[in-house]
Design a protein around this motif. Structure first.
Motif, short mmCIF file in Angstrom:
data_model
loop_
_atom_site.label_atom_id
_atom_site.label_comp_id
_atom_site.label_asym_id
_atom_site.label_seq_id
_atom_site.Cartn_x
_atom_site.Cartn_y
_atom_site.Cartn_z
N ARG A 1 0.85 -1.20 0.00
CA ARG A 1 0.00 0.00 0.00
C ARG A 1 0.88 1.25 0.00
NH1 ARG A 1 -5.33 -1.59 3.33
NH2 ARG A 1 -5.39 -3.74 2.63
N PRO A 2 1.15 1.78 -1.18
CA PRO A 2 1.92 3.03 -1.26
C PRO A 2 1.09 4.19 -0.72
CG PRO A 2 1.89 1.89 -3.38
CD PRO A 2 0.88 1.22 -2.51
N GLN A 3 1.76 5.15 -0.11
CA GLN A 3 1.06 6.31 0.46
C GLN A 3 0.31 7.06 -0.63
OE1 GLN A 3 4.04 8.66 2.41
NE2 GLN A 3 4.29 7.20 4.07
N GLY A 4 -0.98 7.29 -0.40
CA GLY A 4 -1.79 8.08 -1.30
C GLY A 4 -2.12 7.43 -2.63
N GLN A 5 -1.93 6.11 -2.74
CA GLN A 5 -2.20 5.41 -3.99
C GLN A 5 -3.00 4.14 -3.71
OE1 GLN A 5 1.28 4.70 -6.37
NE2 GLN A 5 2.27 6.53 -5.60
N ASP A 6 -3.51 3.55 -4.79
CA ASP A 6 -4.21 2.28 -4.67
C ASP A 6 -3.23 1.17 -4.33
OD1 ASP A 6 -6.64 3.44 -5.33
OD2 ASP A 6 -6.41 3.04 -7.47
N PRO A 7 -3.70 0.14 -3.60
CA PRO A 7 -2.82 -1.00 -3.29
C PRO A 7 -2.36 -1.72 -4.55
CG PRO A 7 -4.83 -1.07 -1.98
CD PRO A 7 -5.00 0.01 -3.00
N MET A 8 -1.18 -2.33 -4.46
CA MET A 8 -0.61 -3.11 -5.56
C MET A 8 -0.49 -4.56 -5.07
SD MET A 8 2.46 -0.49 -6.49
CE MET A 8 3.19 -1.61 -7.65
N THR A 9 -0.80 -5.51 -5.96
CA THR A 9 -0.77 -6.92 -5.57
C THR A 9 0.01 -7.73 -6.59
OG1 THR A 9 -2.97 -6.65 -4.61
CG2 THR A 9 -2.22 -8.89 -4.99
N VAL A 10 0.83 -8.67 -6.08
CA VAL A 10 1.52 -9.64 -6.93
C VAL A 10 1.35 -11.02 -6.30
CG1 VAL A 10 3.23 -7.99 -7.81
CG2 VAL A 10 3.76 -9.36 -5.79
N THR A 11 1.45 -12.05 -7.12
CA THR A 11 1.32 -13.43 -6.65
C THR A 11 2.39 -14.28 -7.31
OG1 THR A 11 -1.07 -13.16 -6.46
CG2 THR A 11 -0.25 -15.41 -6.50
N ASP A 12 2.91 -15.25 -6.54
CA ASP A 12 3.86 -16.20 -7.10
C ASP A 12 3.54 -17.58 -6.56
OD1 ASP A 12 6.32 -16.37 -8.78
OD2 ASP A 12 7.10 -17.35 -6.98
N HIS A 13 3.71 -18.59 -7.40
CA HIS A 13 3.51 -19.98 -7.02
C HIS A 13 4.86 -20.70 -7.10
CE1 HIS A 13 -0.54 -18.78 -8.21
NE2 HIS A 13 -0.96 -19.73 -7.40
N ALA A 14 5.13 -21.58 -6.13
CA ALA A 14 6.38 -22.33 -6.12
C ALA A 14 6.18 -23.62 -5.31
CB ALA A 14 7.50 -21.49 -5.53
N ALA A 15 7.22 -24.43 -5.29
CA ALA A 15 7.14 -25.70 -4.58
C ALA A 15 7.22 -25.54 -3.07
CB ALA A 15 8.26 -26.63 -5.06
N THR A 16 7.89 -24.50 -2.59
CA THR A 16 8.03 -24.29 -1.15
C THR A 16 7.62 -22.86 -0.79
OG1 THR A 16 10.30 -23.47 -1.26
CG2 THR A 16 10.00 -25.87 -1.08
N PRO A 17 7.27 -22.63 0.48
CA PRO A 17 6.93 -21.26 0.89
C PRO A 17 8.08 -20.28 0.68
CG PRO A 17 6.16 -22.83 2.53
CD PRO A 17 6.98 -23.60 1.54
N ASP A 18 9.31 -20.69 0.96
CA ASP A 18 10.47 -19.80 0.79
C ASP A 18 10.61 -19.35 -0.66
OD1 ASP A 18 11.12 -19.98 3.47
OD2 ASP A 18 12.52 -21.65 3.16
N LEU A 19 10.46 -20.29 -1.59
CA LEU A 19 10.57 -19.95 -3.01
C LEU A 19 9.42 -19.05 -3.46
CD1 LEU A 19 11.74 -23.36 -4.51
CD2 LEU A 19 13.11 -21.28 -4.19
N ALA A 20 8.22 -19.32 -2.96
CA ALA A 20 7.07 -18.50 -3.33
C ALA A 20 7.23 -17.07 -2.81
CB ALA A 20 5.78 -19.13 -2.78
#
Length: 107
Positions: free
Chosen positions: A63-82
């Motif tokens: 959530r940048p100040q004064g702007q709309d939220p930005m979202t990204v997603t990643d899929h991987a084999a482990t939580p660390d990699l994701a």
């Protein structure tokens, strides 16, 4: 910059994972710290099995100040990699957005 980390109940080692992820997020996004009010992560195993080892998803909302939220997603084999994949994507997105803003201001 406030950081909130949410994990699914089927993620093994949740407490240790949360501590490691918070450190990674602070290090990875520290240069944007004064421009972000909040970072929220959602980590879950989409295969639904209690043993993990499946398709792990990490979604990061910044959530940048004064702007709309930005979202990204990643899929991987482990939580660390994701998490590391999603952090790379978020860093790229924030570089792009803040770079355009700075360029318009003549910086």
């Amino acid at each position: 910059m406030q950081i909130q980390i949410n994990t699914a109940n089927n993620i093994d080692g949740r407490e240790a994972l949360v501590a490691a992820v918070e450190a990674d997020v602070r290090a990875g996004l520290s240069r944007f710290g004064d421009r972000l009010t909040r970072i929220e992560l959602h980590i879950g195993d989409e295969s639904g099995g209690p043993s993990g080892g499946g398709d792990t998803r990490c979604m990061i909302e910044a959530r940048p100040q004064g702007q709309d939220p930005m979202t990204v997603t990643d899929h991987a084999a482990t939580p660390d990699l994701a998490v590391s994949g999603a952090l790379r994507k978020m860093t790229t997105a924030l570089d792009r957005v803040f770079g355009k803003q700075d360029d318009k201001r003549g910086h």
